[in-house]
Design a protein around this motif. Structure first.
Motif, PDB file in Angstrom:
ATOM      1  N   ASP A 116       4.892   1.593   5.348  1.00 50.87           N
ATOM      2  CA  ASP A 116       5.522   2.816   4.833  1.00 50.87           C
ATOM      3  C   ASP A 116       4.623   3.619   3.893  1.00 50.87           C
ATOM      4  O   ASP A 116       4.607   4.852   3.939  1.00 50.87           O
ATOM      5  CB  ASP A 116       6.812   2.470   4.073  1.00 50.87           C
ATOM      6  CG  ASP A 116       7.852   1.795   4.939  1.00 50.87           C
ATOM      7  OD1 ASP A 116       7.666   1.741   6.175  1.00 50.87           O
ATOM      8  OD2 ASP A 116       8.859   1.321   4.382  1.00 50.87           O
ATOM      9  N   HIS A 117       3.864   2.938   3.052  1.00 51.25           N
ATOM     10  CA  HIS A 117       3.116   3.632   2.009  1.00 51.25           C
ATOM     11  C   HIS A 117       1.999   4.515   2.556  1.00 51.25           C
ATOM     12  O   HIS A 117       1.502   5.388   1.839  1.00 51.25           O
ATOM     13  CB  HIS A 117       2.557   2.644   0.985  1.00 51.25           C
ATOM     14  CG  HIS A 117       1.466   1.764   1.500  1.00 51.25           C
ATOM     15  ND1 HIS A 117       1.708   0.687   2.323  1.00 51.25           N
ATOM     16  CD2 HIS A 117       0.121   1.777   1.304  1.00 51.25           C
ATOM     17  CE1 HIS A 117       0.569   0.068   2.610  1.00 51.25           C
ATOM     18  NE2 HIS A 117      -0.416   0.723   2.001  1.00 51.25           N
ATOM     19  N   SER A 118       1.610   4.321   3.829  1.00 52.10           N
ATOM     20  CA  SER A 118       0.540   5.135   4.422  1.00 52.10           C
ATOM     21  C   SER A 118       1.046   6.167   5.427  1.00 52.10           C
ATOM     22  O   SER A 118       0.245   6.929   5.972  1.00 52.10           O
ATOM     23  CB  SER A 118      -0.491   4.220   5.103  1.00 52.10           C
ATOM     24  OG  SER A 118      -1.160   3.416   4.159  1.00 52.10           O
ATOM     25  N   HIS A 119       2.329   6.190   5.694  1.00 56.49           N
ATOM     26  CA  HIS A 119       2.861   7.129   6.674  1.00 56.49           C
ATOM     27  C   HIS A 119       2.470   8.570   6.375  1.00 56.49           C
ATOM     28  O   HIS A 119       1.956   9.294   7.233  1.00 56.49           O
ATOM     29  CB  HIS A 119       4.392   7.046   6.721  1.00 56.49           C
ATOM     30  CG  HIS A 119       4.916   5.877   7.470  1.00 56.49           C
ATOM     31  ND1 HIS A 119       6.269   5.709   7.732  1.00 56.49           N
ATOM     32  CD2 HIS A 119       4.305   4.806   8.018  1.00 56.49           C
ATOM     33  CE1 HIS A 119       6.455   4.588   8.409  1.00 56.49           C
ATOM     34  NE2 HIS A 119       5.275   4.014   8.582  1.00 56.49           N
ATOM     35  N   ALA A 120       2.749   9.016   5.174  1.00 53.01           N
ATOM     36  CA  ALA A 120       2.622  10.440   4.856  1.00 53.01           C
ATOM     37  C   ALA A 120       1.176  10.911   4.882  1.00 53.01           C
ATOM     38  O   ALA A 120       0.879  11.981   5.423  1.00 53.01           O
ATOM     39  CB  ALA A 120       3.255  10.734   3.501  1.00 53.01           C
ATOM     40  N   VAL A 121       0.257  10.152   4.280  1.00 54.55           N
ATOM     41  CA  VAL A 121      -1.130  10.621   4.220  1.00 54.55           C
ATOM     42  C   VAL A 121      -1.729  10.714   5.623  1.00 54.55           C
ATOM     43  O   VAL A 121      -2.511  11.635   5.912  1.00 54.55           O
ATOM     44  CB  VAL A 121      -1.990   9.726   3.306  1.00 54.55           C
ATOM     45  CG1 VAL A 121      -1.566   9.873   1.859  1.00 54.55           C
ATOM     46  CG2 VAL A 121      -1.944   8.256   3.732  1.00 54.55           C
ATOM     47  N   ALA A 122      -1.375   9.785   6.504  1.00 56.36           N
ATOM     48  CA  ALA A 122      -1.887   9.822   7.869  1.00 56.36           C
ATOM     49  C   ALA A 122      -1.255  10.960   8.662  1.00 56.36           C
ATOM     50  O   ALA A 122      -1.938  11.730   9.345  1.00 56.36           O
ATOM     51  CB  ALA A 122      -1.641   8.483   8.556  1.00 56.36           C
TER      52      ALA A 122
END
Length: 473
Positions: free
Chosen positions: A119-125
């Protein structure tokens, strides 16, 4: 937009079509001439890059590939051993560990990106891809923070890209059957919603681990951390247990509510909540309640208040996880299942109750014997191709013409509402400067400004601080 940027954002299909029309280099010819039955012309092919291709990412890519129009051309994962199956399934796809490098090198060769990271990398990617004009499919929950969900919603509209959140039940027959039951007036106006799940099925309610462990071979742990603060490697985080830790996951609510609560958000519909409160399971060390500021509790109960779209009384929505369940309705016979193994959702109306299993499946009016006496007309179109191929087809059709079940204009506000519950849980477990648990109160939410208006300390959980090299820019 400058001419250079416009050229970069054109899809390869559009480029090929233009070249063919102009008569330069080559022309588009019928697919039966080029490759026989089943061949897909380059102009009708979606070139996909996968970010996070082990675990759920593996099955996501395999599901896209069920469409003859989908071609997986690049793979990216920080964990090479976990990515092995996808690498073997798509041997022609080039492999990367850092999605930023992959997108920089191959921006012109990629039409769409699938994000199946923690979840913690969803937005930046996802935002990196959308700002390059790429269509995106992002696993649920859409983001780790409320601020990120708002940012992705706005970016999808700004960049005019086709989007889909990975809550597959949104394309299922169940939610459409439920909508037809509701629209027929069989349960009246919904006044309350209750939902529950058996999650977590991973460790939660734990103190921060302190033992030293060697990072497994093939795992780039620094890249795995991505935007999260530097945290020493622990096997309880990677590859699965991260869901239970505040720094990386969103707990049982974030993991399952995008499946469980989808019928409520589609049927009613409801908008942003205005209030949230919760209670959580407590753990004692033999003398007092343990302070666990890093990990979600073993079980939670969360209550939201939603204004009714179009006016009328507010709707109460209650969430239960960790094995806690709401009271069984009287209309349900003792031997009848209350949801299924994963959980369920019940909509309580002024004339009756509607119960479904996880993913909105198997909708039935209570008492269930009524289902034998009613006939609801099938009015809504189904999605026979399924959630994944629907997205592939929509990407090829383009932003103006392609339609998906969970575009970010829907999935973004939906995710924001869910993550407000996660915020309440974090606030509940936070101590103030006097050592008291500070969040044990009803939180009032102003969705427009994304602000808790009556408890300033809770606002720290609306967004995150990003490590150097990682941002939403």
């Amino acid at each position: 937009m400058t001419s250079k940027k416009k050229t970069q954002r054109e899809s390869r299909r559009d480029f090929i079509k233009k070249v063919g029309i102009a008569g330069s280099a080559f022309t588009i010819v019928p697919r039966f001439v080029m490759g026989g039955p089943g061949h897909v012309a380059p102009s009708d092919t979606l070139y996909i890059a996968g970010i996070g291709v082990g675990g759920k990412g593996r099955s996501d890519l395999a599901s896209f590939a069920e469409s003859p129009a989908a071609k997986v051309v690049y793979l990216c994962d920080v964990d090479e051993p976990r990515a092995k199956d996808s690498v073997e399934k798509f041997p022609q796809a080039k492999f990367y560990k850092d999605f930023r490098v992959m997108l920089d090198k191959h921006e012109k060769d990629i039409d769409a990106v699938s994000v199946s990271t923690p979840d913690h990398s969803h937005a930046v990617a996802a935002l990196n891809a959308m700002n390059r004009g790429k269509h995106v499919y992002v696993q649920k929950p859409l983001t780790w923070s409320i601020e990120e969900a708002r940012a992705l919603t706005e970016a999808a509209k700004r960049n005019k890209v086709v989007t889909q959140m990975g809550n597959q039940g949104g394309s299922g027959d169940g939610v459409r059957e439920s909508q037809e039951i509701y629209d027929a007036g069989l349960i009246g106006d919904v006044v309350e919603v209750v939902s529950w799940t058996n999650r977590p099925v991973w460790p939660q309610g734990l103190p921060l681990p302190t033992a030293t462990h060697k990072i497994p071979k093939g795992l780039d742990y620094d890249l795995w951390l991505g935007p999260a603060k530097h945290t020493p490697y622990q096997p309880v985080y990677v590859p699965f247990g991260w869901r239970g830790w505040y720094e990386f996951g969103t707990g049982a609510l974030g993991d399952m509510a995008c499946h469980m609560l989808d019928p409520a958000f589609r049927l009613l519909p409801i908008d942003y909540p205005t209030e949230v409160e919760c209670s959580v399971a407590t753990i004692y060390d033999g003398r007092s309640e343990m302070y666990l500021p890093d990990c979600f509790p073993t079980a939670t109960k969360i209550h939201f208040k939603f204004p009714r779209v179009g006016g009328g009384p507010d709707i109460k929505l209650s969430w239960y996880d960790g094995g806690i369940m709401p009271e069984r309705p009287e209309e349900l016979r003792p031997s009848e299942p209350f949801g299924n193994r994963d959980g369920g959702i019940m909509l309580i109306g002024t004339r009756g109750k509607l119960l479904t299993d996880c993913y909105g499946a198997n909708p039935r009016i209570l008492p269930t014997t009524l289902m034998n006496t009613i006939e609801v007309k099938k009015k809504l179109p189904r999605v026979p191709e399924g959630h994944y191929v629907q997205w592939v087809n929509a990407c090829i059709a383009g932003y103006e013409n392609g339609k998906t079940s969970s575009p970010f204009e829907y999935a973004g506000p939906f995710t924001e509402a869910i993550l407000l519950g996660s915020l309440a849980v974090r606030s509940f477990q936070t101590k103030d400067d006097k050592g008291r648990f500070s969040g044990r109160q009803k939180l009032l939410w102003d969705a427009k400004s994304m602000t808790v208006t009556n408890h300033e300390a809770s606002n720290r959980f609306v967004k995150r601080d990003y490590r150097d090299g990682w941002s939403l820019a």
